[in-house]
Design a protein around this motif. Sequence first.
Motif, PDB file in Angstrom:
ATOM      1  N   LEU A 165     -12.029  -4.234   6.498  1.00  0.00           N
ATOM      2  CA  LEU A 165     -11.797  -4.847   5.184  1.00  0.00           C
ATOM      3  C   LEU A 165     -10.303  -4.868   4.857  1.00  0.00           C
ATOM      4  O   LEU A 165      -9.609  -3.878   5.043  1.00  0.00           O
ATOM      5  CB  LEU A 165     -12.568  -4.008   4.153  1.00  0.00           C
ATOM      6  CG  LEU A 165     -12.652  -4.506   2.711  1.00  0.00           C
ATOM      7  CD1 LEU A 165     -13.977  -4.042   2.084  1.00  0.00           C
ATOM      8  CD2 LEU A 165     -11.495  -3.966   1.885  1.00  0.00           C
ATOM      9  N   SER A 166      -9.809  -6.007   4.371  1.00  0.00           N
ATOM     10  CA  SER A 166      -8.439  -6.067   3.857  1.00  0.00           C
ATOM     11  C   SER A 166      -8.451  -6.905   2.585  1.00  0.00           C
ATOM     12  O   SER A 166      -9.262  -7.824   2.464  1.00  0.00           O
ATOM     13  CB  SER A 166      -7.474  -6.654   4.885  1.00  0.00           C
ATOM     14  OG  SER A 166      -7.873  -7.957   5.225  1.00  0.00           O
ATOM     15  N   ALA A 167      -7.566  -6.566   1.655  1.00  0.00           N
ATOM     16  CA  ALA A 167      -7.633  -7.252   0.358  1.00  0.00           C
ATOM     17  C   ALA A 167      -6.258  -7.357  -0.276  1.00  0.00           C
ATOM     18  O   ALA A 167      -5.348  -6.562   0.001  1.00  0.00           O
ATOM     19  CB  ALA A 167      -8.571  -6.500  -0.591  1.00  0.00           C
ATOM     20  N   ILE A 168      -6.142  -8.353  -1.122  1.00  0.00           N
ATOM     21  CA  ILE A 168      -4.942  -8.528  -1.930  1.00  0.00           C
ATOM     22  C   ILE A 168      -5.403  -8.822  -3.361  1.00  0.00           C
ATOM     23  O   ILE A 168      -6.429  -9.472  -3.562  1.00  0.00           O
ATOM     24  CB  ILE A 168      -4.050  -9.643  -1.340  1.00  0.00           C
ATOM     25  CG1 ILE A 168      -2.694  -9.695  -2.012  1.00  0.00           C
ATOM     26  CG2 ILE A 168      -4.708 -10.986  -1.375  1.00  0.00           C
ATOM     27  CD1 ILE A 168      -1.669 -10.467  -1.189  1.00  0.00           C
TER      28      ILE A 168
ATOM     29  N   VAL B 165       1.302  -8.794  -7.772  1.00  0.00           N
ATOM     30  CA  VAL B 165       0.619  -9.126  -6.526  1.00  0.00           C
ATOM     31  C   VAL B 165       0.655  -7.841  -5.721  1.00  0.00           C
ATOM     32  O   VAL B 165       1.729  -7.266  -5.501  1.00  0.00           O
ATOM     33  CB  VAL B 165       1.340 -10.261  -5.761  1.00  0.00           C
ATOM     34  CG1 VAL B 165       0.700 -10.471  -4.392  1.00  0.00           C
ATOM     35  CG2 VAL B 165       1.302 -11.553  -6.576  1.00  0.00           C
ATOM     36  N   MET B 166      -0.514  -7.360  -5.361  1.00  0.00           N
ATOM     37  CA  MET B 166      -0.531  -6.026  -4.755  1.00  0.00           C
ATOM     38  C   MET B 166      -1.536  -5.904  -3.610  1.00  0.00           C
ATOM     39  O   MET B 166      -2.531  -6.626  -3.578  1.00  0.00           O
ATOM     40  CB  MET B 166      -0.839  -4.977  -5.830  1.00  0.00           C
ATOM     41  CG  MET B 166      -2.091  -5.252  -6.620  1.00  0.00           C
ATOM     42  SD  MET B 166      -2.132  -4.309  -8.175  1.00  0.00           S
ATOM     43  CE  MET B 166      -2.448  -2.671  -7.550  1.00  0.00           C
ATOM     44  N   GLU B 167      -1.214  -5.022  -2.711  1.00  0.00           N
ATOM     45  CA  GLU B 167      -2.157  -4.684  -1.649  1.00  0.00           C
ATOM     46  C   GLU B 167      -3.439  -4.207  -2.332  1.00  0.00           C
ATOM     47  O   GLU B 167      -3.393  -3.415  -3.275  1.00  0.00           O
ATOM     48  CB  GLU B 167      -1.548  -3.584  -0.771  1.00  0.00           C
ATOM     49  CG  GLU B 167      -2.286  -3.320   0.518  1.00  0.00           C
ATOM     50  CD  GLU B 167      -3.569  -2.544   0.344  1.00  0.00           C
ATOM     51  OE1 GLU B 167      -4.555  -2.888   1.016  1.00  0.00           O
ATOM     52  OE2 GLU B 167      -3.596  -1.588  -0.461  1.00  0.00           O
ATOM     53  N   GLY B 168      -4.605  -4.657  -1.831  1.00  0.00           N
ATOM     54  CA  GLY B 168      -5.837  -4.363  -2.546  1.00  0.00           C
ATOM     55  C   GLY B 168      -6.867  -3.542  -1.791  1.00  0.00           C
ATOM     56  O   GLY B 168      -7.892  -3.174  -2.372  1.00  0.00           O
ATOM     57  N   THR B 169      -6.626  -3.240  -0.532  1.00  0.00           N
ATOM     58  CA  THR B 169      -7.624  -2.450   0.208  1.00  0.00           C
ATOM     59  C   THR B 169      -7.758  -1.060  -0.399  1.00  0.00           C
ATOM     60  O   THR B 169      -8.865  -0.528  -0.532  1.00  0.00           O
ATOM     61  CB  THR B 169      -7.228  -2.340   1.698  1.00  0.00           C
ATOM     62  OG1 THR B 169      -6.882  -3.637   2.176  1.00  0.00           O
ATOM     63  CG2 THR B 169      -8.362  -1.780   2.520  1.00  0.00           C
ATOM     64  N   LEU B 170      -6.608  -0.493  -0.778  1.00  0.00           N
ATOM     65  CA  LEU B 170      -6.639   0.855  -1.357  1.00  0.00           C
ATOM     66  C   LEU B 170      -7.475   0.856  -2.644  1.00  0.00           C
ATOM     67  O   LEU B 170      -8.370   1.694  -2.818  1.00  0.00           O
ATOM     68  CB  LEU B 170      -5.211   1.331  -1.642  1.00  0.00           C
ATOM     69  CG  LEU B 170      -5.092   2.743  -2.205  1.00  0.00           C
ATOM     70  CD1 LEU B 170      -5.563   3.780  -1.193  1.00  0.00           C
ATOM     71  CD2 LEU B 170      -3.651   3.040  -2.620  1.00  0.00           C
ATOM     72  N   ALA B 171      -7.201  -0.089  -3.534  1.00  0.00           N
ATOM     73  CA  ALA B 171      -7.943  -0.132  -4.809  1.00  0.00           C
ATOM     74  C   ALA B 171      -9.417  -0.428  -4.560  1.00  0.00           C
ATOM     75  O   ALA B 171     -10.300   0.158  -5.201  1.00  0.00           O
ATOM     76  CB  ALA B 171      -7.339  -1.199  -5.731  1.00  0.00           C
TER      77      ALA B 171
ATOM     78  N   GLN C 201       0.837  -1.210   0.000  1.00  0.00           N
ATOM     79  CA  GLN C 201       0.000   0.000   0.000  1.00  0.00           C
ATOM     80  C   GLN C 201       0.870   1.258   0.000  1.00  0.00           C
ATOM     81  O   GLN C 201       0.550   2.254  -0.651  1.00  0.00           O
ATOM     82  CB  GLN C 201      -0.928   0.003   1.227  1.00  0.00           C
ATOM     83  CG  GLN C 201      -1.947   1.121   1.195  1.00  0.00           C
ATOM     84  CD  GLN C 201      -2.949   1.011   2.331  1.00  0.00           C
ATOM     85  OE1 GLN C 201      -2.810   1.692   3.348  1.00  0.00           O
ATOM     86  NE2 GLN C 201      -3.957   0.169   2.180  1.00  0.00           N
ATOM     87  N   GLU C 202       1.985   1.181   0.714  1.00  0.00           N
ATOM     88  CA  GLU C 202       2.877   2.349   0.776  1.00  0.00           C
ATOM     89  C   GLU C 202       3.476   2.626  -0.606  1.00  0.00           C
ATOM     90  O   GLU C 202       3.631   3.787  -1.003  1.00  0.00           O
ATOM     91  CB  GLU C 202       3.980   2.104   1.813  1.00  0.00           C
ATOM     92  CG  GLU C 202       3.488   2.147   3.263  1.00  0.00           C
ATOM     93  CD  GLU C 202       2.552   0.988   3.654  1.00  0.00           C
ATOM     94  OE1 GLU C 202       2.688  -0.123   3.085  1.00  0.00           O
ATOM     95  OE2 GLU C 202       1.673   1.196   4.509  1.00  0.00           O
ATOM     96  N   ASP C 203       3.832   1.565  -1.337  1.00  0.00           N
ATOM     97  CA  ASP C 203       4.333   1.757  -2.709  1.00  0.00           C
ATOM     98  C   ASP C 203       3.277   2.474  -3.553  1.00  0.00           C
ATOM     99  O   ASP C 203       3.585   3.391  -4.324  1.00  0.00           O
ATOM    100  CB  ASP C 203       4.620   0.402  -3.386  1.00  0.00           C
ATOM    101  CG  ASP C 203       5.772  -0.351  -2.738  1.00  0.00           C
ATOM    102  OD1 ASP C 203       6.691   0.293  -2.213  1.00  0.00           O
ATOM    103  OD2 ASP C 203       5.729  -1.602  -2.771  1.00  0.00           O
TER     104      ASP C 203
END
Length: 347
Positions: free
Chosen positions: A89-92, A106-112, A8-10
């Motif tokens: 909620l948390s997602a990948i 493969v990326m953090e998905g909560t932000l999207a 998410q930081e990236d």
Amino acid sequence: MSFTYLSQEDLLAAGCLDIRMAMDVAENALLAFKDHRVLFPEKIVQIFSQASQERINCLPATLLDEQICGVKWVSVFPNNPARHGVQNLSAIFVLSEIEKGFPVAVMEGTLASNLRVAAMGALAARHLARRDSEVIGFIGAGEQARMHLLSMKAVCPGLKVCRVAAKTVADEEQFIAEMAPLVPDMQIVAAGTHGRAAMIGADILVTATSAQAPLLKAEWMKPGAFYSHIGGWEDEYAVAQQCDKIICDDWDTVTHRTQTLSRMYAEGLLSGNDIHADLHELVSGHKPGRESDTERIYFNAVGLAYIDVAIGLAMYRRARAVDAGRTLNLQECMIFEHPGIADRVRL
Ligand SMILES: NC(=O)c1ccc[n+]([C@@H]2O[C@H](COP(=O)([O-])OP(=O)(O)OC[C@H]3O[C@@H](n4cnc5c(N)ncnc54)[C@H](O)[C@@H]3O)[C@@H](O)[C@H]2O)c1
């Protein structure tokens, strides 16, 4: 075989919390869906507690024009904030190309995912909210509500006042502390957990709670108001019944879920004839949006995986463009090509 790993930081450092980007991408994805350029299978749901609705869902979709297949693996644990002091909620996300079928990200998905919810609400508001909207009311002050405030401000820059009601005063205070610096020209007012105080007379109403109860009352929604419904069962049936137009992200999907409109459908109180449009019909100009200043309009988005994947892809591309993230090796050669494989086989 390698892929890009993005935290998410990236993503934040690469400028991916971009409401306009998400709205543009969501709009294009809706049009691609209308043109049958999207594969959109049903999501897979695993519920661990009927009482709290704790669940992990698997939502795949393919963007044929982009030649990308992706999946969102998303956990919804409504008790997390109260019980563990962490997010609900948390997602990948995993994105794969469909020439060789190899993973690319493969990326953090909560932000999207949260950005997608907000972008869809904002796209709807662009067509359905009054242009002169000044007051927005929230029931629910969590992650979806926060992102929604940003996206609604992006499409309705005339918003001056935000009123927020949550389950606890502490939730409202945290919302104000975190959001006030991001919308400095707005006044954010705590409603002291009273939904009525947050919603009555508001031009835009948003419910985004982890509750399963009819929190929003029809009498609080004035003529001309636009309502964005995000959570599950959050409003009394009379809210939808009094609205002049009901728009969904996808009515067919709504009929398979557990939102207020889904419940009404299951109970025979609502049918497809009562739905004015799916959002892609407004975006493509096939159906009108708001037609008068007095219409009350209801928007319900239950979430469409292909929009998630499209936003995830846009984020991945933006991040790659600035060399964000890390390249991780998945494998260097095929299994039996590995040097020394004979020493690694156990029979
Ligand atoms: N429609 C979609 O596509 C979509 C996508 C993601 C999440 N959601 C749903 O949105 C909802 C909110 O998600 P979140 O990530 O913001 O959760 P969150 O836990 O961050 O926030 C939940 C908020 O609900 C409030 N709340 C709970 N009970 C309440 C009550 N009785 N009265 C007033 N406020 C109450 C809490 O105070 C909190 O502010 C959840 O139901 C989630 O499943 C929908």
